[in-house]
Design a protein around this motif. Structure first.
Motif, PDB file in Angstrom:
ATOM      1  N   GLU A  57       0.845  -1.242   0.082  1.00 17.43           N
ATOM      2  CA  GLU A  57      -0.122  -0.057  -0.173  1.00 17.43           C
ATOM      3  C   GLU A  57       0.699   1.114   0.012  1.00 17.43           C
ATOM      4  OE1 GLU A  57      -3.462   2.354   2.759  1.00 17.43           O
ATOM      5  OE2 GLU A  57      -2.982   0.125   3.291  1.00 17.43           O
ATOM      6  N   VAL A  58       0.506   2.218  -0.694  1.00 17.43           N
ATOM      7  CA  VAL A  58       1.008   3.639  -0.955  1.00 17.43           C
ATOM      8  C   VAL A  58      -0.088   4.488  -0.337  1.00 17.43           C
ATOM      9  CG1 VAL A  58       1.464   5.549  -2.182  1.00 17.43           C
ATOM     10  CG2 VAL A  58       2.460   3.304  -2.763  1.00 17.43           C
ATOM     11  N   ARG A  59      -0.222   5.203   0.707  1.00 12.14           N
ATOM     12  CA  ARG A  59      -1.152   5.976   1.442  1.00 12.14           C
ATOM     13  C   ARG A  59      -1.031   7.333   1.372  1.00 12.14           C
ATOM     14  NH1 ARG A  59      -2.517   3.833   7.222  1.00 12.14           N
ATOM     15  NH2 ARG A  59      -3.571   2.275   5.846  1.00 12.14           N
ATOM     16  N   ILE A  60      -1.900   8.167   0.930  1.00  8.28           N
ATOM     17  CA  ILE A  60      -2.277   9.338   0.608  1.00  8.28           C
ATOM     18  C   ILE A  60      -3.240   9.897   1.277  1.00  8.28           C
ATOM     19  CG2 ILE A  60      -2.299  11.569  -1.037  1.00  8.28           C
ATOM     20  CD1 ILE A  60      -1.136   9.650  -3.153  1.00  8.28           C
ATOM     21  N   TRP A  61      -2.847  11.102   2.389  1.00  9.54           N
ATOM     22  CA  TRP A  61      -3.688  11.865   3.303  1.00  9.54           C
ATOM     23  C   TRP A  61      -4.370  12.785   2.539  1.00  9.54           C
ATOM     24  CZ3 TRP A  61      -5.608  10.253   7.840  1.00  9.54           C
ATOM     25  CH2 TRP A  61      -4.814   9.217   8.680  1.00  9.54           C
ATOM     26  N   ALA A  62      -5.819  13.055   2.724  1.00 14.17           N
ATOM     27  CA  ALA A  62      -6.670  14.070   2.100  1.00 14.17           C
ATOM     28  C   ALA A  62      -7.361  14.954   2.943  1.00 14.17           C
ATOM     29  CB  ALA A  62      -7.147  13.618   0.864  1.00 14.17           C
ATOM     30  N   THR A  63      -7.511  16.018   2.686  1.00 17.66           N
ATOM     31  CA  THR A  63      -8.430  16.856   3.523  1.00 17.66           C
ATOM     32  C   THR A  63      -9.833  16.466   3.165  1.00 17.66           C
ATOM     33  OG1 THR A  63      -6.338  18.422   3.668  1.00 17.66           O
ATOM     34  CG2 THR A  63      -8.985  19.310   4.317  1.00 17.66           C
ATOM     35  N   LEU A  64     -10.574  16.568   4.343  1.00 16.67           N
ATOM     36  CA  LEU A  64     -12.157  16.377   4.041  1.00 16.67           C
ATOM     37  C   LEU A  64     -12.838  17.585   3.838  1.00 16.67           C
ATOM     38  CD1 LEU A  64     -13.068  13.501   6.840  1.00 16.67           C
ATOM     39  CD2 LEU A  64     -12.168  12.881   4.210  1.00 16.67           C
ATOM     40  N   ASN A  65     -12.944  18.029   2.783  1.00 12.38           N
ATOM     41  CA  ASN A  65     -13.973  19.295   2.518  1.00 12.38           C
ATOM     42  C   ASN A  65     -15.177  18.948   2.657  1.00 12.38           C
ATOM     43  OD1 ASN A  65     -11.397  20.815   2.273  1.00 12.38           O
ATOM     44  ND2 ASN A  65     -10.879  20.011   0.578  1.00 12.38           N
ATOM     45  N   GLU A  66     -16.123  19.666   1.682  1.00 13.48           N
ATOM     46  CA  GLU A  66     -17.525  19.368   1.737  1.00 13.48           C
ATOM     47  C   GLU A  66     -17.744  18.080   0.968  1.00 13.48           C
ATOM     48  OE1 GLU A  66     -19.575  22.388  -0.659  1.00 13.48           O
ATOM     49  OE2 GLU A  66     -18.321  24.087   0.493  1.00 13.48           O
ATOM     50  N   LYS A  67     -18.750  17.580   1.791  1.00 14.13           N
ATOM     51  CA  LYS A  67     -19.610  16.174   1.363  1.00 14.13           C
ATOM     52  C   LYS A  67     -20.160  16.220   0.106  1.00 14.13           C
ATOM     53  CE  LYS A  67     -19.918  12.913   5.364  1.00 14.13           C
ATOM     54  NZ  LYS A  67     -20.866  12.314   6.081  1.00 14.13           N
ATOM     55  N   SER A  68     -19.973  15.287  -0.663  1.00 17.36           N
ATOM     56  CA  SER A  68     -21.105  15.089  -1.982  1.00 17.36           C
ATOM     57  C   SER A  68     -21.965  14.037  -1.594  1.00 17.36           C
ATOM     58  CB  SER A  68     -20.220  14.954  -3.171  1.00 17.36           C
ATOM     59  OG  SER A  68     -20.780  14.739  -4.317  1.00 17.36           O
ATOM     60  N   GLY A  69     -23.098  14.157  -1.326  1.00 16.87           N
ATOM     61  CA  GLY A  69     -23.974  13.049  -0.797  1.00 16.87           C
ATOM     62  C   GLY A  69     -23.522  12.434   0.435  1.00 16.87           C
ATOM     63  N   ARG A  70     -23.113  11.370   0.604  1.00 15.73           N
ATOM     64  CA  ARG A  70     -22.631  10.552   1.769  1.00 15.73           C
ATOM     65  C   ARG A  70     -21.077  10.574   2.073  1.00 15.73           C
ATOM     66  NH1 ARG A  70     -24.980   4.777   1.426  1.00 15.73           N
ATOM     67  NH2 ARG A  70     -23.898   4.754   3.447  1.00 15.73           N
ATOM     68  N   TYR A  71     -20.516  10.939   0.934  1.00 15.31           N
ATOM     69  CA  TYR A  71     -19.098  10.813   1.168  1.00 15.31           C
ATOM     70  C   TYR A  71     -18.304  11.989   0.550  1.00 15.31           C
ATOM     71  CZ  TYR A  71     -20.800   5.984   0.721  1.00 15.31           C
ATOM     72  OH  TYR A  71     -21.335   4.754   0.825  1.00 15.31           O
ATOM     73  N   PHE A  72     -16.901  11.922   0.728  1.00 14.17           N
ATOM     74  CA  PHE A  72     -15.960  13.019   0.647  1.00 14.17           C
ATOM     75  C   PHE A  72     -15.142  12.419  -0.763  1.00 14.17           C
ATOM     76  CE2 PHE A  72     -16.629  13.770   5.041  1.00 14.17           C
ATOM     77  CZ  PHE A  72     -16.820  14.928   5.190  1.00 14.17           C
ATOM     78  N   PHE A  73     -14.860  13.237  -1.573  1.00 14.80           N
ATOM     79  CA  PHE A  73     -14.143  12.977  -2.705  1.00 14.80           C
ATOM     80  C   PHE A  73     -12.870  13.750  -3.093  1.00 14.80           C
ATOM     81  CE2 PHE A  73     -18.534  11.372  -3.297  1.00 14.80           C
ATOM     82  CZ  PHE A  73     -18.413  10.299  -4.058  1.00 14.80           C
ATOM     83  N   LYS A  74     -12.120  13.328  -3.728  1.00 17.77           N
ATOM     84  CA  LYS A  74     -10.847  14.009  -4.176  1.00 17.77           C
ATOM     85  C   LYS A  74     -10.740  14.010  -5.780  1.00 17.77           C
ATOM     86  CE  LYS A  74      -6.521  15.294  -4.787  1.00 17.77           C
ATOM     87  NZ  LYS A  74      -5.919  16.918  -4.633  1.00 17.77           N
ATOM     88  N   ASP A  75     -10.909  15.258  -6.193  1.00 14.30           N
ATOM     89  CA  ASP A  75     -10.874  15.317  -7.964  1.00 14.30           C
ATOM     90  C   ASP A  75      -9.706  15.201  -8.432  1.00 14.30           C
ATOM     91  OD1 ASP A  75     -13.621  16.071  -7.658  1.00 14.30           O
ATOM     92  OD2 ASP A  75     -13.211  18.063  -7.437  1.00 14.30           O
ATOM     93  N   PHE A  76      -9.630  14.505  -9.578  1.00 15.59           N
ATOM     94  CA  PHE A  76      -8.450  14.259 -10.477  1.00 15.59           C
ATOM     95  C   PHE A  76      -7.844  15.579 -10.903  1.00 15.59           C
ATOM     96  CE2 PHE A  76     -10.066  10.133 -12.665  1.00 15.59           C
ATOM     97  CZ  PHE A  76     -10.113   9.514 -11.414  1.00 15.59           C
ATOM     98  N   ASP A  77      -6.633  15.726 -10.566  1.00 16.57           N
ATOM     99  CA  ASP A  77      -5.850  16.907 -11.018  1.00 16.57           C
ATOM    100  C   ASP A  77      -4.397  16.395 -11.176  1.00 16.57           C
ATOM    101  OD1 ASP A  77      -4.698  16.416  -8.458  1.00 16.57           O
ATOM    102  OD2 ASP A  77      -5.883  17.879  -7.233  1.00 16.57           O
ATOM    103  N   ASP A  78      -3.486  17.560 -11.156  1.00 19.89           N
ATOM    104  CA  ASP A  78      -2.030  17.387 -11.561  1.00 19.89           C
ATOM    105  C   ASP A  78      -1.620  16.348 -10.386  1.00 19.89           C
ATOM    106  OD1 ASP A  78      -2.185  18.757 -13.864  1.00 19.89           O
ATOM    107  OD2 ASP A  78      -1.619  20.618 -12.766  1.00 19.89           O
ATOM    108  N   GLY A  79      -1.870  16.394  -9.169  1.00 21.35           N
ATOM    109  CA  GLY A  79      -1.266  15.648  -8.187  1.00 21.35           C
ATOM    110  C   GLY A  79      -2.098  14.199  -8.113  1.00 21.35           C
ATOM    111  N   LEU A  80      -3.129  14.305  -9.017  1.00 19.89           N
ATOM    112  CA  LEU A  80      -3.743  12.753  -9.020  1.00 19.89           C
ATOM    113  C   LEU A  80      -4.297  12.464 -10.554  1.00 19.89           C
ATOM    114  CD1 LEU A  80      -4.874  10.210  -7.379  1.00 19.89           C
ATOM    115  CD2 LEU A  80      -7.058  11.494  -7.247  1.00 19.89           C
ATOM    116  N   ARG A  81      -3.344  12.025 -11.305  1.00 16.47           N
ATOM    117  CA  ARG A  81      -3.564  11.989 -12.787  1.00 16.47           C
ATOM    118  C   ARG A  81      -3.788  10.892 -13.311  1.00 16.47           C
ATOM    119  NH1 ARG A  81      -0.333  12.410 -17.531  1.00 16.47           N
ATOM    120  NH2 ARG A  81       1.668  12.370 -16.247  1.00 16.47           N
TER     121      ARG A  81
END
Length: 214
Positions: free
Chosen positions: A136-160
């Motif tokens: 496993e490689v683990r990346i921590w992400a900040t919990l911002n606004e929920k979308s429905g029941r969950y939090f999401f990380k959008d694809f970007d230059d850091g997640l391509r």
């Protein structure tokens, strides 16, 4: 750095279309020893670690990946018994891999009284040895606004997203994957997987999708 996420076919196609990954909240992780890798016999230390785990999980979640996509056990456990998809992402170099321990980490009385950064890192990046097959490689992400029941990380230059690997037992067609990719279809490689003939390993099917289902 290239990392891989194993998903069911239905959810994998949705992830590709929506261009985002669900962030796992600490309280919902499938390993009950997550962030609790220590010998917790000392009640004061146990209470402190549990409190730290709760506090850390208030605003932070985890994106979990594997370093490799060739392990058939990962496909069996996390990609719908080889019927799902594996998504390959490029993420910034320097991401932390999980360390695996056979026994809970024992700390000295001094460490128990005054935990340092190394202990904090061990808390976050240590798991029981029987999870080692995940690499496993683990990346921590900040919990911002929920979308429905969950939090999401959008694809970007850091997640391509750079590659989509279709499981050896999957019936999804290349066309469906291309439809899910939409305008990004030229930026992502699509592979069909098969079981290796000479090893317990998943490899690329050089024959591709052939004339599989539409």
């Amino acid at each position: 750095m290239r990392v891989y996420k194993f998903l069911s076919c239905q959810y994998g196609l949705r992830v590709i279309r929506e261009r985002r990954l669900k962030i796992s909240e600490v309280s919902s992780l499938n390993d009950p020893y997550e962030l609790l890798p220590f010998d917790l016999s000392d009640p004061t230390f146990r209470q402190a670690v549990i409190a730290s785990r709760i506090e850390l999980g208030r605003n932070n979640g985890i994106l979990c990946f594997s370093q490799y996509w060739h392990n058939p056990v990962l496909w069996a456990h996390y990609a719908e018994s080889h019927k799902g998809l594996c998504l390959g992402f490029d993420v910034p170099d320097g991401q932390r891999s999980v360390s695996y321990e056979e026994h809970p980490i024992k700390l000295t009385p001094r460490q128990l009284a005054d935990p340092d950064l190394r202990i904090a890192e061990a808390m976050v990046f240590t798991k029981y040895a029987h999870w080692q097959y995940e690499d496993e490689v683990r990346i921590w992400a900040t919990l911002n606004e929920k979308s429905g029941r969950y939090f999401f990380k959008d694809f970007d230059d850091g997640l391509r997203l750079v590659v989509v690997i279709c499981g050896a037992a999957s019936h999804v067609s290349e066309r469906k994957i291309l439809q899910a990719l939409g305008a990004k279809r030229n930026d992502v490689r699509i592979l069909k997987a098969r079981l290796a003939f000479d090893a317990f390993r998943v490899v690329e099917d050089e024959g591709g999708f052939g004339s599989g289902p539409a």
